[in-house]
Design a protein around this motif. Structure first.
Motif, PDB file in Angstrom:
ATOM      1  N   GLY A   1      20.555  31.810 -38.663  1.00 33.46           N
ATOM      2  CA  GLY A   1      19.857  31.979 -37.396  1.00 33.46           C
ATOM      3  C   GLY A   1      20.078  30.893 -36.368  1.00 33.46           C
ATOM      4  N   MET A   2      21.025  29.999 -36.593  1.00 32.26           N
ATOM      5  CA  MET A   2      21.279  28.926 -35.630  1.00 32.26           C
ATOM      6  C   MET A   2      21.700  29.484 -34.273  1.00 32.26           C
ATOM      7  SD  MET A   2      20.392  26.222 -37.099  1.00 32.26           S
ATOM      8  CE  MET A   2      20.881  25.128 -35.788  1.00 32.26           C
ATOM      9  N   CYS A   3      22.469  30.566 -34.284  1.00 31.04           N
ATOM     10  CA  CYS A   3      22.914  31.169 -33.025  1.00 31.04           C
ATOM     11  C   CYS A   3      21.725  31.696 -32.230  1.00 31.04           C
ATOM     12  CB  CYS A   3      23.932  32.272 -33.295  1.00 31.04           C
ATOM     13  SG  CYS A   3      23.337  33.563 -34.410  1.00 31.04           S
ATOM     14  N   ALA A   4      20.835  32.414 -32.893  1.00 29.23           N
ATOM     15  CA  ALA A   4      19.676  32.992 -32.222  1.00 29.23           C
ATOM     16  C   ALA A   4      18.711  31.912 -31.743  1.00 29.23           C
ATOM     17  CB  ALA A   4      18.962  33.967 -33.148  1.00 29.23           C
ATOM     18  N   LEU A   5      18.595  30.839 -32.487  1.00 30.83           N
ATOM     19  CA  LEU A   5      17.748  29.732 -32.056  1.00 30.83           C
ATOM     20  C   LEU A   5      18.351  28.992 -30.870  1.00 30.83           C
ATOM     21  CD1 LEU A   5      16.725  28.264 -35.527  1.00 30.83           C
ATOM     22  CD2 LEU A   5      15.236  29.427 -33.900  1.00 30.83           C
ATOM     23  N   THR A   6      19.666  28.887 -30.850  1.00 28.54           N
ATOM     24  CA  THR A   6      20.366  28.160 -29.792  1.00 28.54           C
ATOM     25  C   THR A   6      20.426  28.950 -28.495  1.00 28.54           C
ATOM     26  OG1 THR A   6      21.713  27.045 -31.455  1.00 28.54           O
ATOM     27  CG2 THR A   6      22.549  27.017 -29.202  1.00 28.54           C
ATOM     28  N   LEU A   7      20.664  30.253 -28.604  1.00 28.86           N
ATOM     29  CA  LEU A   7      20.864  31.078 -27.404  1.00 28.86           C
ATOM     30  C   LEU A   7      20.312  32.491 -27.632  1.00 28.86           C
ATOM     31  CD1 LEU A   7      22.068  30.752 -24.581  1.00 28.86           C
ATOM     32  CD2 LEU A   7      24.242  31.500 -25.503  1.00 28.86           C
ATOM     33  N   PRO A   8      18.994  32.638 -27.607  1.00 28.42           N
ATOM     34  CA  PRO A   8      18.386  33.944 -27.902  1.00 28.42           C
ATOM     35  C   PRO A   8      18.695  35.031 -26.881  1.00 28.42           C
ATOM     36  CG  PRO A   8      16.716  32.367 -27.185  1.00 28.42           C
ATOM     37  CD  PRO A   8      18.002  31.607 -27.348  1.00 28.42           C
ATOM     38  N   GLU A   9      19.205  34.660 -25.710  1.00 27.97           N
ATOM     39  CA  GLU A   9      19.588  35.653 -24.717  1.00 27.97           C
ATOM     40  C   GLU A   9      20.882  36.361 -25.107  1.00 27.97           C
ATOM     41  OE1 GLU A   9      17.482  32.192 -22.922  1.00 27.97           O
ATOM     42  OE2 GLU A   9      19.362  32.345 -24.000  1.00 27.97           O
ATOM     43  N   VAL A  10      21.647  35.751 -26.006  1.00 20.17           N
ATOM     44  CA  VAL A  10      22.949  36.289 -26.399  1.00 20.17           C
ATOM     45  C   VAL A  10      22.966  36.749 -27.857  1.00 20.17           C
ATOM     46  CG1 VAL A  10      25.405  35.717 -26.646  1.00 20.17           C
ATOM     47  CG2 VAL A  10      24.135  34.889 -24.669  1.00 20.17           C
ATOM     48  N   PHE A  11      22.217  36.067 -28.725  1.00 24.28           N
ATOM     49  CA  PHE A  11      22.236  36.361 -30.157  1.00 24.28           C
ATOM     50  C   PHE A  11      20.848  36.720 -30.676  1.00 24.28           C
ATOM     51  CE2 PHE A  11      25.516  33.119 -29.371  1.00 24.28           C
ATOM     52  CZ  PHE A  11      26.635  33.760 -29.866  1.00 24.28           C
ATOM     53  N   ASP A  12      20.831  37.568 -31.682  1.00 27.30           N
ATOM     54  CA  ASP A  12      19.593  37.902 -32.392  1.00 27.30           C
ATOM     55  C   ASP A  12      19.958  38.076 -33.857  1.00 27.30           C
ATOM     56  OD1 ASP A  12      16.950  38.480 -32.885  1.00 27.30           O
ATOM     57  OD2 ASP A  12      16.906  40.338 -31.738  1.00 27.30           O
ATOM     58  N   GLN A  13      18.949  38.361 -34.668  1.00 26.08           N
ATOM     59  CA  GLN A  13      19.176  38.615 -36.083  1.00 26.08           C
ATOM     60  C   GLN A  13      18.665  39.997 -36.445  1.00 26.08           C
ATOM     61  OE1 GLN A  13      17.421  34.610 -37.297  1.00 26.08           O
ATOM     62  NE2 GLN A  13      18.827  35.077 -38.974  1.00 26.08           N
ATOM     63  N   SER A  14      19.414  40.675 -37.297  1.00 24.68           N
ATOM     64  CA  SER A  14      19.043  41.999 -37.757  1.00 24.68           C
ATOM     65  C   SER A  14      17.723  41.936 -38.518  1.00 24.68           C
ATOM     66  CB  SER A  14      20.144  42.544 -38.674  1.00 24.68           C
ATOM     67  OG  SER A  14      19.689  43.653 -39.394  1.00 24.68           O
ATOM     68  N   GLU A  15      16.854  42.896 -38.255  1.00 29.57           N
ATOM     69  CA  GLU A  15      15.594  42.972 -38.996  1.00 29.57           C
ATOM     70  C   GLU A  15      15.832  43.381 -40.447  1.00 29.57           C
ATOM     71  OE1 GLU A  15      12.408  45.068 -37.120  1.00 29.57           O
ATOM     72  OE2 GLU A  15      12.861  44.182 -35.167  1.00 29.57           O
ATOM     73  N   ASP A  16      16.943  44.065 -40.705  1.00 25.63           N
ATOM     74  CA  ASP A  16      17.236  44.535 -42.059  1.00 25.63           C
ATOM     75  C   ASP A  16      17.641  43.409 -43.001  1.00 25.63           C
ATOM     76  OD1 ASP A  16      16.720  47.168 -41.321  1.00 25.63           O
ATOM     77  OD2 ASP A  16      18.803  47.539 -40.776  1.00 25.63           O
ATOM     78  N   ASP A  17      18.644  42.626 -42.592  1.00 21.45           N
ATOM     79  CA  ASP A  17      19.164  41.605 -43.510  1.00 21.45           C
ATOM     80  C   ASP A  17      19.310  40.221 -42.886  1.00 21.45           C
ATOM     81  OD1 ASP A  17      21.303  42.066 -41.846  1.00 21.45           O
ATOM     82  OD2 ASP A  17      22.644  42.807 -43.398  1.00 21.45           O
ATOM     83  N   GLY A  18      18.907  40.061 -41.643  1.00 22.78           N
ATOM     84  CA  GLY A  18      18.947  38.757 -40.996  1.00 22.78           C
ATOM     85  C   GLY A  18      20.299  38.334 -40.463  1.00 22.78           C
ATOM     86  N   THR A  19      21.292  39.209 -40.552  1.00 22.60           N
ATOM     87  CA  THR A  19      22.621  38.841 -40.060  1.00 22.60           C
ATOM     88  C   THR A  19      22.653  38.893 -38.533  1.00 22.60           C
ATOM     89  OG1 THR A  19      23.423  41.107 -40.322  1.00 22.60           O
ATOM     90  CG2 THR A  19      23.852  39.564 -42.134  1.00 22.60           C
ATOM     91  N   VAL A  20      23.650  38.244 -37.987  1.00 19.50           N
ATOM     92  CA  VAL A  20      23.778  38.101 -36.541  1.00 19.50           C
ATOM     93  C   VAL A  20      23.956  39.445 -35.841  1.00 19.50           C
ATOM     94  CG1 VAL A  20      26.276  37.707 -36.632  1.00 19.50           C
ATOM     95  CG2 VAL A  20      24.978  36.839 -34.701  1.00 19.50           C
ATOM     96  N   GLU A  21      23.317  39.550 -34.679  1.00 22.51           N
ATOM     97  CA  GLU A  21      23.525  40.657 -33.758  1.00 22.51           C
ATOM     98  C   GLU A  21      23.879  40.028 -32.418  1.00 22.51           C
ATOM     99  OE1 GLU A  21      20.050  43.123 -33.567  1.00 22.51           O
ATOM    100  OE2 GLU A  21      20.402  43.952 -35.548  1.00 22.51           O
ATOM    101  N   VAL A  22      24.974  40.456 -31.843  1.00 22.59           N
ATOM    102  CA  VAL A  22      25.396  39.934 -30.548  1.00 22.59           C
ATOM    103  C   VAL A  22      24.836  40.848 -29.464  1.00 22.59           C
ATOM    104  CG1 VAL A  22      27.340  39.270 -29.101  1.00 22.59           C
ATOM    105  CG2 VAL A  22      27.484  38.967 -31.580  1.00 22.59           C
ATOM    106  N   LEU A  23      23.920  40.320 -28.680  1.00 24.39           N
ATOM    107  CA  LEU A  23      23.275  41.095 -27.626  1.00 24.39           C
ATOM    108  C   LEU A  23      24.141  41.187 -26.379  1.00 24.39           C
ATOM    109  CD1 LEU A  23      19.711  39.533 -27.910  1.00 24.39           C
ATOM    110  CD2 LEU A  23      20.561  41.621 -29.010  1.00 24.39           C
ATOM    111  N   ASP A  24      24.959  40.162 -26.156  1.00 23.99           N
ATOM    112  CA  ASP A  24      25.813  40.103 -24.964  1.00 23.99           C
ATOM    113  C   ASP A  24      27.200  39.629 -25.403  1.00 23.99           C
ATOM    114  OD1 ASP A  24      26.950  39.847 -22.471  1.00 23.99           O
ATOM    115  OD2 ASP A  24      25.564  38.318 -21.753  1.00 23.99           O
ATOM    116  N   PRO A  25      28.083  40.544 -25.817  1.00 22.48           N
ATOM    117  CA  PRO A  25      29.391  40.147 -26.354  1.00 22.48           C
ATOM    118  C   PRO A  25      30.337  39.510 -25.344  1.00 22.48           C
ATOM    119  CG  PRO A  25      29.243  42.529 -26.200  1.00 22.48           C
ATOM    120  CD  PRO A  25      27.882  41.992 -25.856  1.00 22.48           C
ATOM    121  N   GLU A  26      30.072  39.687 -24.050  1.00 27.03           N
ATOM    122  CA  GLU A  26      30.901  39.078 -23.012  1.00 27.03           C
ATOM    123  C   GLU A  26      29.992  38.353 -22.017  1.00 27.03           C
ATOM    124  OE1 GLU A  26      33.906  41.659 -21.356  1.00 27.03           O
ATOM    125  OE2 GLU A  26      34.168  42.661 -23.279  1.00 27.03           O
TER     126      GLU A  26
END
Length: 67
Positions: A14-39
């Motif tokens: 979750g370091m990505c989501a903590l660092t930049l929550p406007e761009v990254f999140d974590q899946s509710e299913d398994d906690g893996t990265v979700e890219v909210l803004d790929p560009e």
């Protein structure tokens, strides 16, 4: 720039989501990265690079986009 995420490699730290929550999140299913803004905009480039560097599993990478 374009963000690439390898969810198979992600450990859900979750370091990505903590660092930049406007761009990254974590899946509710398994906690893996979700890219909210790929560009993300150029204004976020430094923060995106920092988030990629902080990823402990190396699941995130960046591609340059030629315009």
């Amino acid at each position: 720039m374009k963000i690439k995420a390898d969810t198979g490699r992600c450990v859900g730290a979750g370091m990505c989501a903590l660092t930049l929550p406007e761009v990254f999140d974590q899946s509710e299913d398994d906690g893996t990265v979700e890219v909210l803004d790929p560009e993300p905009s150029a204004e976020r480039a430094a923060a995106v690079r920092r988030a990629v560097q902080l990823c402990p599993s190396g699941a995130l990478s960046l591609d340059s986009i030629e315009e």
